[in-house]
Write an enzyme that holds these catalytic residues in place. Structure first.
Site, PDB file in Angstrom:
ATOM      1  N   HIS A  57      56.519  75.924 104.072  1.00 14.74           N
ATOM      2  CA  HIS A  57      55.505  75.319 103.190  1.00 14.74           C
ATOM      3  C   HIS A  57      54.143  75.287 103.876  1.00 14.74           C
ATOM      4  O   HIS A  57      53.905  74.497 104.792  1.00 14.74           O
ATOM      5  CB  HIS A  57      55.908  73.896 102.792  1.00 14.74           C
ATOM      6  CG  HIS A  57      55.020  73.332 101.724  1.00 14.74           C
ATOM      7  ND1 HIS A  57      55.448  73.142 100.427  1.00 14.74           N
ATOM      8  CD2 HIS A  57      53.730  72.934 101.743  1.00 14.74           C
ATOM      9  CE1 HIS A  57      54.456  72.646  99.710  1.00 14.74           C
ATOM     10  NE2 HIS A  57      53.391  72.510 100.485  1.00 14.74           N
ATOM     11  N   HIS A  59      49.588  76.275 103.266  1.00 13.96           N
ATOM     12  CA  HIS A  59      48.465  76.616 102.364  1.00 13.96           C
ATOM     13  C   HIS A  59      47.490  77.496 103.146  1.00 13.96           C
ATOM     14  O   HIS A  59      46.541  77.008 103.753  1.00 13.96           O
ATOM     15  CB  HIS A  59      47.769  75.346 101.857  1.00 13.96           C
ATOM     16  CG  HIS A  59      48.639  74.526 100.964  1.00 13.96           C
ATOM     17  ND1 HIS A  59      48.589  74.603  99.585  1.00 13.96           N
ATOM     18  CD2 HIS A  59      49.628  73.640 101.250  1.00 13.96           C
ATOM     19  CE1 HIS A  59      49.499  73.784  99.064  1.00 13.96           C
ATOM     20  NE2 HIS A  59      50.134  73.183 100.053  1.00 13.96           N
ATOM     21  N   GLN A 152      47.082  74.434  91.612  1.00  6.20           N
ATOM     22  CA  GLN A 152      46.685  73.198  92.317  1.00  6.20           C
ATOM     23  C   GLN A 152      46.118  72.125  91.374  1.00  6.20           C
ATOM     24  O   GLN A 152      46.388  70.943  91.534  1.00  6.20           O
ATOM     25  CB  GLN A 152      45.647  73.552  93.391  1.00  6.20           C
ATOM     26  CG  GLN A 152      44.927  72.382  94.029  1.00  6.20           C
ATOM     27  CD  GLN A 152      45.742  71.690  95.102  1.00  6.20           C
ATOM     28  OE1 GLN A 152      45.899  72.204  96.195  1.00  6.20           O
ATOM     29  NE2 GLN A 152      46.262  70.515  94.779  1.00  6.20           N
ATOM     30  N   HIS A 210      55.438  71.656  94.311  1.00  6.21           N
ATOM     31  CA  HIS A 210      54.998  70.388  94.874  1.00  6.21           C
ATOM     32  C   HIS A 210      55.544  69.331  93.917  1.00  6.21           C
ATOM     33  O   HIS A 210      55.158  69.321  92.742  1.00  6.21           O
ATOM     34  CB  HIS A 210      53.473  70.312  94.915  1.00  6.21           C
ATOM     35  CG  HIS A 210      52.847  71.090  96.027  1.00  6.21           C
ATOM     36  ND1 HIS A 210      52.949  72.447  96.131  1.00  6.21           N
ATOM     37  CD2 HIS A 210      52.119  70.677  97.099  1.00  6.21           C
ATOM     38  CE1 HIS A 210      52.308  72.842  97.223  1.00  6.21           C
ATOM     39  NE2 HIS A 210      51.796  71.782  97.832  1.00  6.21           N
ATOM     40  N   GLU A 213      54.632  64.330  95.070  1.00 11.26           N
ATOM     41  CA  GLU A 213      53.877  64.022  96.290  1.00 11.26           C
ATOM     42  C   GLU A 213      52.966  62.857  95.922  1.00 11.26           C
ATOM     43  O   GLU A 213      51.780  63.022  95.623  1.00 11.26           O
ATOM     44  CB  GLU A 213      53.064  65.224  96.775  1.00 11.26           C
ATOM     45  CG  GLU A 213      52.418  64.933  98.144  1.00 11.26           C
ATOM     46  CD  GLU A 213      51.575  66.074  98.674  1.00 11.26           C
ATOM     47  OE1 GLU A 213      51.364  67.058  97.945  1.00 11.26           O
ATOM     48  OE2 GLU A 213      51.126  65.983  99.832  1.00 11.26           O
ATOM     49  N   ASP A 309      52.598  72.557 105.961  1.00  6.43           N
ATOM     50  CA  ASP A 309      51.677  72.237 104.874  1.00  6.43           C
ATOM     51  C   ASP A 309      50.234  72.643 105.182  1.00  6.43           C
ATOM     52  O   ASP A 309      49.664  73.439 104.461  1.00  6.43           O
ATOM     53  CB  ASP A 309      51.757  70.738 104.527  1.00  6.43           C
ATOM     54  CG  ASP A 309      51.318  70.435 103.098  1.00  6.43           C
ATOM     55  OD1 ASP A 309      51.194  71.383 102.311  1.00  6.43           O
ATOM     56  OD2 ASP A 309      51.113  69.255 102.781  1.00  6.43           O
ATOM     57  N   TRP A 315      42.831  68.665 103.655  1.00  2.00           N
ATOM     58  CA  TRP A 315      43.841  67.606 103.617  1.00  2.00           C
ATOM     59  C   TRP A 315      44.234  67.105 105.003  1.00  2.00           C
ATOM     60  O   TRP A 315      44.789  66.035 105.140  1.00  2.00           O
ATOM     61  CB  TRP A 315      45.097  68.100 102.890  1.00  2.00           C
ATOM     62  CG  TRP A 315      44.814  68.424 101.466  1.00  2.00           C
ATOM     63  CD1 TRP A 315      44.825  67.548 100.422  1.00  2.00           C
ATOM     64  CD2 TRP A 315      44.459  69.699 100.914  1.00  2.00           C
ATOM     65  NE1 TRP A 315      44.493  68.192  99.268  1.00  2.00           N
ATOM     66  CE2 TRP A 315      44.265  69.510  99.530  1.00  2.00           C
ATOM     67  CE3 TRP A 315      44.285  70.984 101.445  1.00  2.00           C
ATOM     68  CZ2 TRP A 315      43.900  70.550  98.670  1.00  2.00           C
ATOM     69  CZ3 TRP A 315      43.921  72.015 100.598  1.00  2.00           C
ATOM     70  CH2 TRP A 315      43.729  71.791  99.229  1.00  2.00           C
TER      71      TRP A 315
END
Ligand code: FE2
Length: 430
Positions: A57, A59, A152, A210, A213, A309, A315
């Site tokens: 996982h 991005h 997203q 996702h 979350e 992630d 983030w």
């Protein structure tokens, strides 16, 4: 002649020291001593040799963008999403590709050779998709890179996201993504889960959502995902990522839900580095940790694989492509400190991640691919404890990265002392 022999390796299951002979990209033989000529040799000297690390996982379209166009001041998931919305119109395929390739170099140095990355498809033009399809091609000789079409901003919340997602799949993106808890209503969220599973079933693709979350105990999309997985027979092709709301479910509901997840055959991918910092931000005290129920899912037989992630993006301001750092945080945040659970955490970022990504079992064995990492540690627990140095990274029988061992030289009272962090292992029988 053999291509490579790794001498005196200790395997993750404790066997060793053993020699590992590699020929034509495969492991030809594993034996106590192999007496045969080889073009290259790597001396493992009794240290741990494991399959490469796997990150199920990530991005990659956002990675290494920290500070562009500004920093996330609140540190929340929602400001991160808003900030990403500010950055997106400024992205170019060239810049995304350059950052992604820099990240892939870092990954190789850390022995991370399989990555599943989400790529934002909620707005056209599909800059991230275009860039990462090219990156997937370029890194193919040394990294197995899978792309997830990730809306997203919400499949239904963002205009044309559904159309863009389908276009991304047509362009060659591997996996169907989604974000049900970010849709406008719970009903829209559940509808998105069903629709995305249908798209995946029709196209014969995996699903990776996702899912929940959130700190909201009423965010319950994972139950819809489990039900659809069972109904459509998608089994091992489905991943529920994050699932942090499960931390906040009451115990009765969790006791009903976890068997449904187990029965469906889907995988769960928690991302402990990110969620230990993102979750509980609206709490005063006590403040929730927000990691999903790792021990209970494991006990029910669910494959739980930790993911990274983010690394230096809207983030998360830290990160280093180090899956041992991820396992280390997973152990702390879960929390789980039995010897069995700590050894499992290592397997979670190698074998577990490969299963979640639908890759073949990467356990080192004769006939298997000659992909492995030599670590400055004697066993799995020590590797996690030390976030062990990757002494050598091997892909298809070729050494593609080396790092010097981490050994400090002290100058104390005029007596030079060398300190090897791996010299503090507990007795064998612990
Ligand atoms: Fe994510």
């Amino acid at each position: 002649m053999l291509d490579l022999i790794v001498r005196r390796a200790r395997l993750p299951d404790g066997r060793g020291p053993l020699d590992i002979a590699c020929s034509q990209g495969r492991i030809a033989r594993i034996a106590p001593h192999i007496d045969a000529p080889a073009q290259h040799e790597v001396a493992a000297d009794g240290q741990l040799v494991s399959p490469p690390f796997v990150d199920p996982h990530f991005h990659m379209d956002a990675t290494l963008s920290l500070g562009l166009p500004r920093l996330n001041l609140s540190g929340t998931l929602l400001e991160g999403i808003a900030l990403w919305g500010e950055l997106k119109p400024l992205l170019t395929p060239e810049a995304v590709m350059a950052r992604a390739l820099r990240y892939c170099d870092l990954a190789v140095a850390q022995g991370l050779l399989s990555i599943r990355t989400h790529v934002d498809v909620s707005t056209a033009p599909l800059v991230g998709v275009e860039a990462l399809l090219e990156v997937r091609k370029r890194v193919a000789p040394y990294i197995d890179l899978q792309l997830v079409a990730f809306p997203q901003d919400g499949l239904y919340r963002a205009e044309n996201a559904e159309e863009n997602l389908v276009r991304a799949l047509d362009m060659g993106v591997d996996v169907v993504g989604g974000i049900p808890h970010f849709e406008r209503t719970m009903e829209d969220g559940a509808r998105s889960v069903k629709h995305l599973c249908r798209i995946a079933a029709e196209r014969g693709l995996p699903v990776d959502l996702h899912c929940d979350e959130s700190d909201d105990p009423m965010s319950r999309h994972v139950e819809t995902l489990a039900a659809e997985t069972t109904r459509l027979g998608l089994g091992g092709r489905v991943v529920a990522s994050h699932v942090t709301a499960m931390h906040s479910y009451d115990n009765y509901y969790a006791s009903k839900l976890i068997p449904l997840i187990a029965d469906s055959g889907m995988h769960v991918v928690p991302n402990p580095l990110i969620n230990i910092t993102l979750q509980g931000r609206a709490d005063t005290y006590p403040r929730r940790r927000g990691l999903t129920r790792v021990a209970e899912l494991r006990a029910a037989g669910v494959n739980v694989a930790f993911g990274q992630d983010c690394t230096m993006d809207p983030w998360y301001p830290l990160g280093s492509a180090d899956m041992l750092e991820v396992a280390h945080m997973g152990i702390h945040a879960a929390p789980m400190t039995s010897r069995e659970a700590m050894a499992w955490a290592f397997d979670s970022v190698t074998l577990g991640g490969a299963a979640a990504m639908g890759l073949p079992d990467p356990t080192l064995r004769e006939g298997g691919p000659a992909d492995m990492v030599v670590l400055q540690a004697r066993d799995r627990i020590e590797a996690v404890r030390l976030r062990a140095t990757r002494l050598a990274v091997i892909r298809a029988g070729r050494v593609i990265a080396r790092t010097d061992p981490r050994i400090a030289t002290l100058s104390l009272d005029g007596r030079p002392t060398r300190v090897d962090p791996a010299a503090y292992a507990p007795p064998e029988d612990v």
